[in-house]
Design an enzyme around this catalytic site. Sequence first.
Site, PDB file in Angstrom:
ATOM      1  N   ASN A  15       7.722  -2.219   2.630  1.00 41.61           N
ATOM      2  CA  ASN A  15       6.773  -1.171   3.021  1.00 41.61           C
ATOM      3  C   ASN A  15       6.192  -1.499   4.404  1.00 41.61           C
ATOM      4  OD1 ASN A  15       5.150   1.213   2.247  1.00 41.61           O
ATOM      5  ND2 ASN A  15       3.423  -0.197   2.255  1.00 41.61           N
ATOM      6  N   SER A  35       3.239  -3.387   4.321  1.00 41.91           N
ATOM      7  CA  SER A  35       3.401  -4.772   3.878  1.00 41.91           C
ATOM      8  C   SER A  35       4.798  -4.981   3.326  1.00 41.91           C
ATOM      9  CB  SER A  35       2.374  -5.115   2.789  1.00 41.91           C
ATOM     10  OG  SER A  35       1.055  -4.883   3.221  1.00 41.91           O
ATOM     11  N   TYR A  72       0.828  -1.213   0.000  1.00 45.26           N
ATOM     12  CA  TYR A  72       0.000   0.000   0.000  1.00 45.26           C
ATOM     13  C   TYR A  72       0.861   1.262   0.000  1.00 45.26           C
ATOM     14  CZ  TYR A  72      -3.507   3.366   1.652  1.00 45.26           C
ATOM     15  OH  TYR A  72      -4.345   4.445   1.781  1.00 45.26           O
ATOM     16  N   SER A  93      -0.420  -5.517   8.227  1.00 46.80           N
ATOM     17  CA  SER A  93       0.641  -5.751   7.247  1.00 46.80           C
ATOM     18  C   SER A  93       0.353  -6.991   6.415  1.00 46.80           C
ATOM     19  CB  SER A  93       1.979  -5.921   7.975  1.00 46.80           C
ATOM     20  OG  SER A  93       3.063  -5.900   7.071  1.00 46.80           O
ATOM     21  N   GLY A  94       0.598  -6.881   5.115  1.00 49.65           N
ATOM     22  CA  GLY A  94       0.507  -8.026   4.221  1.00 49.65           C
ATOM     23  C   GLY A  94       1.903  -8.523   3.911  1.00 49.65           C
TER      24      GLY A  94
END
Length: 384
Positions: free
Chosen positions: A225, A263, A153, A301-302
Amino acid sequence: MKNAVILVLLFCVQIGYSQKPRARTLGIPFDGTPGKFNAITDVKGVEVGYSTIISGQGKNVRGKGPVRTGVTAILPRGRNNNPVYANWYSLNGNGEMTGTTWITESGFLETPIMITNTNSVGVVRDAVLKWFVETKWYKEDFWYTYPVVAETYDGFLNDIYGFHVKESHAYEALNTAKSGLLQEGNVGGGTGMMCLGFKGGTGTSSRIVKIKDSTYTVGVLVQSNFGGKRNFTIAGVPVGQELKDTLNSEFKAPPSYQPGDGSIIVVVATDAPLLPHQLKRIAARVPIGVGKMGGRGENGSGDIFIAFSTANATAFQRQNFTKVDQLPNDLINPLFEATVQATEESIVNAMVAAETMEGINGNKAYALPHKKVVDVLRKYNRIK
């Protein structure tokens, strides 16, 4: 004095190649032996391309910008459509990586891996399908495939709801993919990303390992990120704590940001002969490298990782039986270690290369202050 001369020479070589320093240029210590380019492209056949979109400044006007985003493409065998054994792993699933269900079922990655921002997964996925048709990626008249597209993101710096990534940007990333030295930092899908309290982005690294009489390469590329500054660690040193009052990111207008939001996508390539279940084990070691840097797999978070092997070039068959090589599980530990090491260094490389970026509404993420980091590492006797 000798160490200083070596660092200067390394810096000059790095400038000659990419115009940006890397973590080793600063003297940051890492374990393991990197490949020629210290990049995922040290794995023979792997190619990487970018499309970087930067325009506008000031107040965010949806659909007009400012724009700080892009697309990254990783082609496991370049433009040679020959599927590779692969598997994936999720540390925290607040994110997306399309196409993984079939990877789990079939054991093969049949497409390039694309990375972009959260809201552009769909357009990039569709663009990859069109690219397949135009480039005759598949020779059959009737075929199906599930493009692999991942995201992080960038909406704190980018007009993410302006949908600025277009089909042409996916094409650019795919068509410019190359081997050799790679750009890092504010490029491709990593353009608008932040990491561990500073500017993040795209980073890469590699490791060479010897197992019995064979030498193998493990290469990693990250779109970084993630993480809160308070946990930021380099070489075991609490850099985030030491720099807690230094160059904090500025958020002047929504969306609000909580430390740990974000993420990380990690792509691991190797030429070691691993089967899909072993590649799952490789992908599951990525979180150790992320954790060494300060990642905690936070709720927002991914953290999704994919690993593939370029060995066994005849493994993918539709009608014929085939024979494949497999590394014994009892010999796999050096590849686990290489994965951890290259993941850690890739994240640092992304942050070292990234430059300060001001995005929507004047929101700003600052570049990692190189000298201050070196001073902190010296304070803890990690750099002489």
